[in-house]
Design an enzyme around this catalytic site. Structure first.
Site, PDB file in Angstrom:
ATOM      1  N   ASP A 158       0.841  -1.202   0.000  1.00 41.19           N
ATOM      2  CA  ASP A 158       0.000   0.000   0.000  1.00 41.19           C
ATOM      3  C   ASP A 158       0.872   1.247   0.000  1.00 41.19           C
ATOM      4  O   ASP A 158       2.084   1.171   0.194  1.00 41.19           O
ATOM      5  CB  ASP A 158      -0.954   0.008   1.209  1.00 41.19           C
ATOM      6  CG  ASP A 158      -0.239  -0.198   2.549  1.00 41.19           C
ATOM      7  OD1 ASP A 158       1.002  -0.196   2.579  1.00 41.19           O
ATOM      8  OD2 ASP A 158      -0.936  -0.361   3.558  1.00 41.19           O
TER       9      ASP A 158
ATOM     10  N   ASN B  80      -7.360   0.828  14.229  1.00 39.32           N
ATOM     11  CA  ASN B  80      -8.806   0.691  13.967  1.00 39.32           C
ATOM     12  C   ASN B  80      -9.128  -0.653  13.309  1.00 39.32           C
ATOM     13  O   ASN B  80     -10.219  -0.847  12.780  1.00 39.32           O
ATOM     14  CB  ASN B  80      -9.304   1.844  13.082  1.00 39.32           C
ATOM     15  CG  ASN B  80      -8.670   1.840  11.693  1.00 39.32           C
ATOM     16  OD1 ASN B  80      -7.786   1.035  11.410  1.00 39.32           O
ATOM     17  ND2 ASN B  80      -9.129   2.723  10.826  1.00 39.32           N
TER      18      ASN B  80
ATOM     19  N   HIS C  90      -7.626  -1.919  10.655  1.00 43.68           N
ATOM     20  CA  HIS C  90      -7.394  -2.024   9.206  1.00 43.68           C
ATOM     21  C   HIS C  90      -6.255  -3.008   8.917  1.00 43.68           C
ATOM     22  O   HIS C  90      -5.395  -3.244   9.758  1.00 43.68           O
ATOM     23  CB  HIS C  90      -7.152  -0.653   8.556  1.00 43.68           C
ATOM     24  CG  HIS C  90      -5.849  -0.001   8.851  1.00 43.68           C
ATOM     25  ND1 HIS C  90      -5.666   1.372   8.805  1.00 43.68           N
ATOM     26  CD2 HIS C  90      -4.629  -0.494   9.190  1.00 43.68           C
ATOM     27  CE1 HIS C  90      -4.425   1.663   9.078  1.00 43.68           C
ATOM     28  NE2 HIS C  90      -3.767   0.560   9.331  1.00 43.68           N
TER      29      HIS C  90
ATOM     30  N   GLU D 212      -9.817   0.056   5.161  1.00 47.96           N
ATOM     31  CA  GLU D 212     -10.378   0.668   6.363  1.00 47.96           C
ATOM     32  C   GLU D 212     -11.697  -0.011   6.753  1.00 47.96           C
ATOM     33  O   GLU D 212     -12.297  -0.728   5.935  1.00 47.96           O
ATOM     34  CB  GLU D 212     -10.629   2.164   6.089  1.00 47.96           C
ATOM     35  CG  GLU D 212      -9.388   2.960   5.716  1.00 47.96           C
ATOM     36  CD  GLU D 212      -8.467   3.256   6.908  1.00 47.96           C
ATOM     37  OE1 GLU D 212      -8.450   2.472   7.883  1.00 47.96           O
ATOM     38  OE2 GLU D 212      -7.759   4.268   6.852  1.00 47.96           O
TER      39      GLU D 212
HETATM   40  P1  PGA Z   1       2.506  -0.204  12.410  1.00 43.85           P
HETATM   41  O1  PGA Z   1       1.325  -0.064  11.378  1.00 43.85           O
HETATM   42  O2  PGA Z   1       3.236  -1.461  12.096  1.00 43.85           O
HETATM   43  O3  PGA Z   1       3.353   1.020  12.204  1.00 43.85           O
HETATM   44  O4  PGA Z   1       1.878  -0.256  13.787  1.00 43.85           O
HETATM   45  C1  PGA Z   1       0.455  -1.141  11.178  1.00 43.85           C
HETATM   46  C2  PGA Z   1      -0.677  -0.775  10.267  1.00 43.85           C
HETATM   47  O5  PGA Z   1      -1.208   0.338  10.328  1.00 43.85           O
HETATM   48  O6  PGA Z   1      -1.082  -1.645   9.488  1.00 43.85           O
END
Ligand code: PGA
Length: 234
Positions: free
Chosen positions: A67, A136, A138, A143
């Site tokens: 992404d 959240n 995701h 999302e």
């Molecule tokens: P992070 O992000 O590894 O920086 O906690 C995870 C995500 O948002 O998928």
């Protein structure tokens, strides 16, 4: 789905790196889609050091970017691509022709989605999809409310993702959209690992794994992924 808890982030990262290295030793031309974010950083550094010491050969692997923030590219500090290049692609000397990454600065983002969908379809199946989980729930930039059936698509970011995403940047950075693989890619991959670390993620991981399977909590899809592995650390 397999679930495993590791005593700390280092143990989780070492296990994940060893697992990926073994997968690549068995299939040197594996197609890997690797998440950005803080969680897999140590895993990538271990893999890069295996390459540097001659213990692992990534020269035949193909890599797909999971992404990206719309408007950002791998040379922009804090972007998704930036972190993966910094921790893995650059130190492991991955060649550009091995990498398929969204051009999130493209004017035609739908064409970008189609290009990456086509690349994945040409490969057949992803051998490994490594993802994290957002605060959240995701997965990638899928999302809450995203249909499980989508492949690559452009998203309107949730406010929580915009707020939490600031941690990757050196200064306040406006974010509004993302471009991402979809959860249908997750369902179709040969192997899926979701990594999560730390007490901040514990509640959302628990909810995703034990609550109802719902598009309102994208990570709950892991309950339906037979080949899925949820590896967490405290
Ligand atoms: P992070 O992000 O590894 O920086 O906690 C995870 C995500 O948002 O998928």
């Amino acid at each position: 789905m397999q679930q495993r808890t590791f005593p700390n982030h280092t143990a989780l990262s070492q296990h994940t790196a060893d697992y990926i290295a073994n997968l690549i030793r068995q299939k040197p031309d594996a197609v890997l889609c690797l998440a950005s974010g803080d969680t897999p950083t140590e895993t990538y550094r271990i893999l890069a050091s295996m390459v540097q010491s001659g213990d692992l050969d990534l020269s035949r692997c193909r890599f797909i970017g999971l992404d990206e923030w719309v408007g950002f590219g791998p040379t922009d500090v804090g972007s998704c691509g930036y972190l993966v290049y910094r921790d893995l692609f650059t130190p492991a000397q991955i060649r550009s022709e091995q990498i398929t990454y969204f051009d999130a600065k493209a004017t035609d983002l739908q064409a970008e989605c189609a290009r990456v969908d086509d690349a994945i379809a040409d490969f057949g199946k992803l051998d490994l999809l490594l993802v994290g989980i957002g605060m959240n729930g995701h997965i990638a930039l899928n999302e809450p409310g995203t249909p499980f059936s989508l492949r690559c698509h452009v998203v309107q970011l949730a406010q929580s993702t915009i707020d939490v995403g600031q941690k990757y940047f050196t200064k306040p950075t406006p974010l509004s959209q993302g471009i991402t693989l979809g959860l249908q890619h997750l369902a179709e991959a040969r192997d899926v690992i979701l990594m999560a670390s730390g007490p901040r993620k514990a509640a959302v991981v628990q909810q995703a794994l034990t609550g109802p399977v719902t598009e309102q909590l994208p990570a709950s899809i892991m309950q339906t992924i037979e080949q899925g592995k949820v590896w967490v650390s405290e």
